[in-house]
Design an enzyme around this catalytic site. Structure first.
Site, short mmCIF file in Angstrom:
data_model
loop_
_atom_site.label_atom_id
_atom_site.label_comp_id
_atom_site.label_asym_id
_atom_site.label_seq_id
_atom_site.Cartn_x
_atom_site.Cartn_y
_atom_site.Cartn_z
N LEU A 19 111.40 96.68 42.63
CA LEU A 19 111.83 98.06 42.90
C LEU A 19 113.28 98.08 43.39
O LEU A 19 113.68 97.22 44.17
CB LEU A 19 110.92 98.68 43.96
CG LEU A 19 109.44 98.87 43.58
CD1 LEU A 19 108.67 99.44 44.76
CD2 LEU A 19 109.32 99.78 42.37
N LYS A 25 112.36 85.40 51.59
CA LYS A 25 112.61 86.33 52.70
C LYS A 25 113.03 85.62 53.99
O LYS A 25 113.36 86.28 54.97
CB LYS A 25 111.33 87.15 52.95
CG LYS A 25 110.98 88.09 51.82
CD LYS A 25 109.70 88.85 52.09
CE LYS A 25 108.47 88.05 51.73
NZ LYS A 25 108.29 87.84 50.29
N VAL A 71 112.04 92.70 49.24
CA VAL A 71 111.24 93.87 49.63
C VAL A 71 110.99 94.71 48.38
O VAL A 71 111.94 95.19 47.78
CB VAL A 71 111.95 94.74 50.69
CG1 VAL A 71 111.02 95.86 51.16
CG2 VAL A 71 112.41 93.90 51.87
N ALA A 85 109.61 93.69 45.51
CA ALA A 85 109.68 92.93 44.26
C ALA A 85 110.78 93.49 43.36
O ALA A 85 111.96 93.41 43.69
CB ALA A 85 108.32 92.90 43.56
N ASN A 105 105.78 80.06 40.38
CA ASN A 105 105.45 81.23 39.57
C ASN A 105 106.69 82.06 39.24
O ASN A 105 106.94 82.40 38.08
CB ASN A 105 104.43 82.10 40.31
CG ASN A 105 103.06 81.46 40.35
OD1 ASN A 105 102.71 80.69 39.47
ND2 ASN A 105 102.29 81.77 41.38
N GLU A 116 101.07 85.32 48.84
CA GLU A 116 101.92 84.18 49.16
C GLU A 116 101.12 82.89 48.90
O GLU A 116 99.88 82.91 48.85
CB GLU A 116 102.34 84.23 50.63
CG GLU A 116 103.25 85.40 50.98
CD GLU A 116 104.59 85.31 50.30
OE1 GLU A 116 105.17 84.21 50.25
OE2 GLU A 116 105.06 86.35 49.79
N LYS A 132 109.75 91.71 55.64
CA LYS A 132 110.27 92.80 54.82
C LYS A 132 110.80 93.93 55.70
O LYS A 132 111.85 94.52 55.42
CB LYS A 132 109.17 93.33 53.89
CG LYS A 132 108.70 92.30 52.87
CD LYS A 132 107.55 92.84 52.03
CE LYS A 132 107.07 91.80 51.02
NZ LYS A 132 105.95 92.28 50.21
N GLY A 178 98.32 84.88 41.66
CA GLY A 178 99.72 84.77 42.07
C GLY A 178 100.23 86.02 42.76
O GLY A 178 101.44 86.23 42.87
#
Length: 831
Positions: free
Chosen positions: A618, A584, A614, A616, A481, A672, A687, A669
């Site tokens: 941001l 991660k 962490v 996405a 994705n 996980e 995270k 999506g």
């Protein structure tokens, strides 16, 4: 065994199969290290490390004599010969020999220990006993090549012993045991017997790194010969041609071929690729990097020569090969400070023809018909050769030698068609220009100046001609994705991205297959192309192959959730790649593994960006780093770290089944690939670890209190079975919601960590009941929120919130990291 006139070197081999020969051709590469790369014990260890990490298990390594060993040997020979006229010279020769012995045995003592040291020291003592006997007149050695051969022999023997001591399967080969030539100023190699003898020596020993002496060979009678100036580079390509190798890597103290000589010109850049014609023309015009003879044995349709730095083992290198489709472009500015012209009367047709037939090709030649003169320009280094030749042909009265000239040339494919040529011509038109013309193959424009060469002129011309854009090759690991979304985003933004650097996608990888194209993969219908062109691969082989990509910088985009990929981060860094992670696993790995990753990253000065791990898209990590760089201290961070769990709990109520929401999140999506990563809080813990480590806190998995939402009996079953049994969660989740409602609250999955006064870190992930009017209870589904308390934000926290899941925002975050990397690399180039 002593070699040379006294003891003839004979080769007795065993027959090998065609399959073995083909295996050697397909799998064995050649590496070459010069004397400066082996100058002292530190250099030897560095070369051993390079051979271990960058050479294959069966590769051949060609070595020169260590440091200034060859010059030392020549000085001893000259002093002994001078002793026939001056007795004091024999004493000088003895001092020089003692110094050479001390130097060579000092290397052995510094590098080896135990039985390895004893064995090599014993061989060294035997060699120097023979040298002493020769110096005392008790041992007859009449040929210089035999004495000179010891330098390479000592290097090969010592490096192989060092590798063996380090646990590597290695051995050394005296090139005189296979390389046969007829004696001449430039020995003529007997190819077939040399090829057969070399293959018989190496083919049966797959998995052994052989260290081979450069510079030396033998005649059919076993007498030592030397291959002359730059003989070791020539040896490397010669050995490569004998085994039909695909690549020869020449390790030097420079990172490839530059746009100009970095000793004379500022702000030069390394060139990723040169084609054969460009490289040969550059060598002919005096480039210090490669000698013209290096190219003589090369199979141009198969072999690539890579020039890399042994001092800075990163991805900077120049690959020389057959690149027929290269666009016209001026690539390298080269110069000679002293050039000699020879003027010949055109009326003397015989003499003109003798110049034309001379083996030494001039830098440039031209006719001035009106004046009835022909001119031939040569490097000052060739003056002795030309003077001797002119004396032999006895035509001094018909040739005028002219000094005080210099040369500037620009090399590049179809140079006359390029914009760089127009700038070159304009800049030099203001100088005392004697001649401007093109090389016969049209790959260079050459200017002969009637003036002394000034480095200020070189710098000005270089800066006017070259405005190189550095190149970045991108390997995309993961085509799910996020990978698909980022590739789509890259296609839309490609023009803007390429404003800072030449950025190309060189490969797309999934868990089993690889599509690799160093020219850049075509992204139109890339999914179909991947299915047609991708091939099976092994990650370890890919990592060591990638530094061969013809780019100034390389970056791996890890858009997977793979533990296996994360475990390879140290190897990616060590092989010169930067990393951008949406994965991660590395940032949240166990403390020991995490520290190893960071150590290797710093050692090789690579960049690692992972903002999307962490929040996405941001800019959380950027904000935290900015605060710390300003002098603030982060005290605590809490909030809803998971966009998946935010979406689930914001949509969850008494009328909705929790299992239906989990299924929907997976389809969209948002979760996980295995939703249990979210429901067991493992994804949130990762995270939390990444954030804590980002601000310098020591935190590991066992330090965090974790309340999982998943019963143990659902943890170890297959994903398919788990998705079928999801409804088993519904009753407990409804009970949880009802319990929170009793006090007017709603359940939310929160994460938090706080630094205590004693630097102890308290960390927790689990369900908490939040008042329905609280901001944490009223997020947009999928929104993350991070509440940050610092020394400066102690009464009112800094709050960062926004979408925390979804392929589009994550792809945008990856692109933000790429922008940061491009900015960083551009600043490096400007420093």
């Amino acid at each position: 065994m002593h070699t040379g006139e006294r003891t003839r070197i004979m080769v007795v081999g065993t027959k090998i199969t065609e399959e073995q020969i083909q295996t050697v051709a397909d799998q064995v590469q050649v590496h070459k290290f010069g004397g400066s790369s082996l100058a002292d014990a530190y250099c030897y260890r560095r070369v051993a490390r390079i051979v271990t990490e960058y050479a294959g298990a069966s590769d051949l390594v060609v070595v020169s004599a260590a440091g200034d060993t060859t010059n030392r040997i020549l000085a001893i020979i000259d002093a002994k010969e001078e002793a026939a006229h001056d007795e004091d010279s024999l004493g000088i020769a003895q001092v020089l020999l003692n110094q050479l012995k001390k130097y060579q045995q000092g290397l052995i003592n510094d590098l080896l220990s135990g039985k390895h040291q004893e064995r090599i020291l014993e061989l060294s003592e035997q060699d120097f006993d023979r040298w002493q006997g020769w110096l005392d007149g008790e041992e007859e050695i009449t040929r210089r090549p035999e004495l000179l051969s010891y330098g390479e022999l000592w290097s090969a023997r010592l490096l192989s012993a060092l590798l063996i001591q380090q646990g590597i399967t290695a051995d050394y080969i005296d090139a005189r045991t296979f390389l046969v030539a007829d004696d001449a100023p430039e020995p003529f190699i007997r190819v077939e017997p040399s090829r057969e003898a070399l293959l018989e020596r190496i083919a049966p020993h797959h998995g052994t790194r052989f260290i081979v002496t450069g510079f030396i060979c033998r005649d059919p009678e076993g007498n030592s010969l030397i291959l002359g100036r730059n003989g070791s580079d020539y040896s490397a390509t010669l050995v490569g041609s004998l085994i039909d190798a695909k690549q020869v890597t020449i390790w030097k103290d420079v990172a490839g071929v530059y746009s100009a000589d970095p000793r004379k010109v500022e702000r030069v850049v390394s060139l990723p690729i040169l084609d054969w014609q460009e490289a040969e023309e550059l060598a002919r015009l005096g480039s210090p990097v490669l000698h013209p003879r290096t190219f003589q044995p090369v199979n141009r349709e198969r072999m690539v020569i890579a020039v890399r730095s042994s001092l800075k083992v990163e991805n900077q290198q120049t690959r020389i090969g057959q690149y027929d489709d290269t666009e016209p472009r001026g690539k390298v500015l080269t110069a000679l400070s002293e050039v000699v012209l020879f003027r010949v009367d055109l009326s003397d047709a015989k003499l003109v023809q003798q110049f034309e037939d001379l083996d030494l090709t001039p830098l440039i030649s031209w006719n001035e018909v009106k004046q009835q003169h022909a001119y031939y320009a040569y490097h000052q280094n060739h003056l002795d050769f030309m003077t001797h030749w002119l004396e032999q042909v006895d035509v001094h009265d018909h040739v005028t030698q002219m000094s005080g000239y210099s040369m500037i040339a620009m090399v590049g494919n179809r140079i006359q068609e390029t914009e760089e040529y127009q700038v070159f011509k304009r800049e030099l038109s203001e100088q005392n220009l004697r001649r401007l013309s093109f090389s016969p193959d049209a790959n260079a424009v050459i200017a002969i100046l009637e003036q002394k060469l000034d480095n200020r002129l070189l710098n000005r011309v270089h800066s006017q001609i070259f405005n190189y854009r550095r190149s970045l090759g991108v390997l995309v690991v993961g085509r799910g994705n996020i990978g698909s979304a980022w590739l789509s985003l890259y296609r839309r933004l490609r023009e803007r991205i390429n404003e800072q650097m030449d950025v190309r996608i060189i490969g797309i990888v999934n868990s089993t297959r690889l599509w690799l194209d160093y020219n850049g993969v075509e992204l139109t219908d890339w999914e179909d192309s991947f299915e047609q062109l991708a091939k099976p691969y092994e990650m370890s082989q890919l990592i060591t192959e990638l530094p061969n990509a013809p780019y100034d910088e390389l970056v791996m985009l890890d858009l997977t959730d793979s533990i296996e990929v994360a475990q390879q981060y140290p190897s990616f860094f060590a092989n010169g790649l930067h990393i951008i992670s949406a994965n991660k696993r590395a940032g949240a790995s166990g403390e020991a593994q995490y520290n190893e990753i960071r150590t290797i990253q710093r050692e090789y000065k690579r960049e690692w960006y992972y903002n999307t791990t962490v929040g996405a898209g941001l800019p959380l990590n950027y904000a935290l780093n900015d605060l710390r760089n300003q002098g603030d201290e982060i005290r605590s961070i809490s909030g809803i770290f998971s966009g998946t769990m935010s979406w689930l709990f914001e949509n969850f109520n008494a009328d909705v089944k929790f299992s239906d929401l989990v299924r929907e999140a997976k389809v969209r999506g948002l979760s996980e690939p295995d939703p249990r990563e979210d429901l067991t809080c493992q994804d949130i813990v990762r995270k939390l670890l990444i954030l804590a480590r980002e601000i310098g806190l020591k935190l590991d998995w066992q330090d965090i209190d974790i309340d999982s939402l998943l019963p143990e009996h659902l943890e170890d079953i297959s994903l398919e079975e788990f998705m079928q049994r999801l409804p088993e969660l519904d009753d407990s989740m409804q009970d949880l919601y009802a319990d929170a409602q009793k006090t007017g609250k709603v359940p939310r999955l929160l994460a938090s960590f706080a630094r205590q006064d004693d630097d102890y870190v308290r960390a927790r992930v689990g369900i908490e009941y939040i008042p329905e009017g609280d901001m944490l209870a009223n997020l947009i589904p999928g929104e993350n929120i991070f509440v940050i308390y610092t020394d400066w934000y102690s009464e009112m926290p800094l709050v960062i919130s926004g979408p925390g899941a979804g392929k589009e925002v994550t792809a945008g975050g990856v692109q933000s990291d790429l922008n940061q990397l491009l900015s960083r690399l551009s600043n490096r180039a400007d420093d």
